[in-house]
Design an enzyme around this catalytic site. Structure first.
Site, PDB file in Angstrom:
ATOM      1  N   LEU A 264       0.829  -0.898  -0.462  1.00 22.82           N
ATOM      2  CA  LEU A 264       0.061   0.015  -0.400  1.00 22.82           C
ATOM      3  C   LEU A 264       0.813   1.415  -0.303  1.00 22.82           C
ATOM      4  O   LEU A 264       0.679   1.886  -0.320  1.00 22.82           O
ATOM      5  CB  LEU A 264      -0.917  -0.213   1.359  1.00 22.82           C
ATOM      6  CG  LEU A 264      -1.330  -1.684   1.291  1.00 22.82           C
ATOM      7  CD1 LEU A 264      -2.918  -1.180   2.497  1.00 22.82           C
ATOM      8  CD2 LEU A 264      -2.968  -1.688   0.018  1.00 22.82           C
ATOM      9  N   CYS A 265       2.069   1.317  -0.036  1.00 21.43           N
ATOM     10  CA  CYS A 265       2.822   2.044  -0.171  1.00 21.43           C
ATOM     11  C   CYS A 265       2.655   2.777  -1.964  1.00 21.43           C
ATOM     12  O   CYS A 265       2.593   2.191  -2.711  1.00 21.43           O
ATOM     13  CB  CYS A 265       4.765   1.603   0.084  1.00 21.43           C
ATOM     14  SG  CYS A 265       4.698   1.604   1.718  1.00 21.43           S
ATOM     15  N   HIS A 266       2.457   4.495  -1.041  1.00 26.46           N
ATOM     16  CA  HIS A 266       3.385   5.108  -2.889  1.00 26.46           C
ATOM     17  C   HIS A 266       4.066   4.684  -3.621  1.00 26.46           C
ATOM     18  O   HIS A 266       5.425   5.741  -2.526  1.00 26.46           O
ATOM     19  CB  HIS A 266       2.474   6.272  -3.095  1.00 26.46           C
ATOM     20  CG  HIS A 266       0.983   6.543  -2.239  1.00 26.46           C
ATOM     21  ND1 HIS A 266       0.726   6.566  -0.750  1.00 26.46           N
ATOM     22  CD2 HIS A 266       0.099   6.498  -2.537  1.00 26.46           C
ATOM     23  CE1 HIS A 266      -0.253   6.711  -0.665  1.00 26.46           C
ATOM     24  NE2 HIS A 266      -0.882   6.122  -1.268  1.00 26.46           N
TER      25      HIS A 266
ATOM     26  N   MET B 275       8.802   4.371   5.387  1.00 24.46           N
ATOM     27  CA  MET B 275       8.967   3.289   4.744  1.00 24.46           C
ATOM     28  C   MET B 275      10.223   2.677   3.810  1.00 24.46           C
ATOM     29  O   MET B 275      10.731   1.839   4.149  1.00 24.46           O
ATOM     30  CB  MET B 275       7.961   2.727   4.301  1.00 24.46           C
ATOM     31  CG  MET B 275       6.307   2.421   5.309  1.00 24.46           C
ATOM     32  SD  MET B 275       6.387   2.185   6.649  1.00 24.46           S
ATOM     33  CE  MET B 275       6.859   0.173   5.955  1.00 24.46           C
ATOM     34  N   GLU B 276      10.215   4.320   3.075  1.00 25.07           N
ATOM     35  CA  GLU B 276      11.120   3.904   2.244  1.00 25.07           C
ATOM     36  C   GLU B 276      12.856   4.158   3.506  1.00 25.07           C
ATOM     37  O   GLU B 276      13.710   3.374   2.974  1.00 25.07           O
ATOM     38  CB  GLU B 276      11.283   5.287   1.173  1.00 25.07           C
ATOM     39  CG  GLU B 276      10.396   5.552   0.843  1.00 25.07           C
ATOM     40  CD  GLU B 276       9.002   5.315   0.701  1.00 25.07           C
ATOM     41  OE1 GLU B 276       8.485   5.406   0.178  1.00 25.07           O
ATOM     42  OE2 GLU B 276       8.474   4.980   1.988  1.00 25.07           O
TER      43      GLU B 276
ATOM     44  N   ASP C 266      24.263 -10.967   4.175  1.00 24.69           N
ATOM     45  CA  ASP C 266      24.517 -11.479   2.769  1.00 24.69           C
ATOM     46  C   ASP C 266      26.131 -11.859   2.561  1.00 24.69           C
ATOM     47  O   ASP C 266      26.667 -12.926   2.452  1.00 24.69           O
ATOM     48  CB  ASP C 266      23.675 -11.602   1.778  1.00 24.69           C
ATOM     49  CG  ASP C 266      23.617 -12.765   0.756  1.00 24.69           C
ATOM     50  OD1 ASP C 266      23.750 -13.735   1.060  1.00 24.69           O
ATOM     51  OD2 ASP C 266      23.930 -11.790  -0.671  1.00 24.69           O
TER      52      ASP C 266
END
Length: 169
Positions: free
Chosen positions: A74-76, A112-113, A127
């Site tokens: 739901l992120c733009h 969120m970014e 990793d």
């Protein structure tokens, strides 16, 4: 408080930000990566067989921030104007402190970014070092601050565990 990601039928829905004002917005996020002395030594001395761990983690974090809308449903999609990743090495605790900074002029925030950038940078460190230490842990992922928009500036009380990035000074 009304939930903004649900439509009238209670279904998940992307928030319409069309009518929101365009403002300068930024966010900072944080993550920690703990590892063995051997893995830390290889990382800090640049002797990791996979290459320059922090340079690769920086690029991975930048790419992740740009792909956040592809990962979080739901992120733009955002036109980021700045993504920065900074790493602080802590030899006493054999850890890497990861801090991300994202900025844009837009209608929605970049929290969120910033969180995605810090998380993916930490995952990349894991990793690249896992062959030496598969017990590496990633934790303490959180938002340090956000600014812009209707709610203004928010700073997490007592959560700033890494120094400010050069961009912010």
């Amino acid at each position: 408080m009304q939930l903004t990601h649900l439509n009238q039928q209670g279904e998940a829905s992307m928030v319409d930000v069309t009518d929101k004002a365009v403002t300068e917005r930024h966010a900072r996020a944080f993550a920690e990566v703990h590892m063995s002395e051997q893995a830390y030594r290889q990382l800090s001395e640049g002797n990791n067989r996979k290459g320059d761990v922090l340079s690769v983690a920086r690029i991975a974090g930048i790419q992740a921030a740009k792909k956040t809308a592809d990962l979080i449903p739901l992120c733009h999609p955002l036109a980021l104007s700045k993504v920065q990743l900074d790493f602080t090495l802590d030899p006493d605790q054999c850890r890497v402190l990861v801090q991300s900074f994202c900025r844009l002029a837009g209608r929605t925030g970049v929290e969120m970014e910033a969180l995605t950038a810090a998380s993916v940078a930490a995952l990349t460190i894991y990793d690249m070092c896992k062959a030496v230490d598969p017990a590496i842990t990633i934790g303490n992922i959180h938002l340090l601050e956000k600014a812009g928009g209707k709610r203004g500036h928010w700073h997490g009380a007592g959560t700033a565990t890494a120094p400010a990035t050069a961009e912010e000074n």
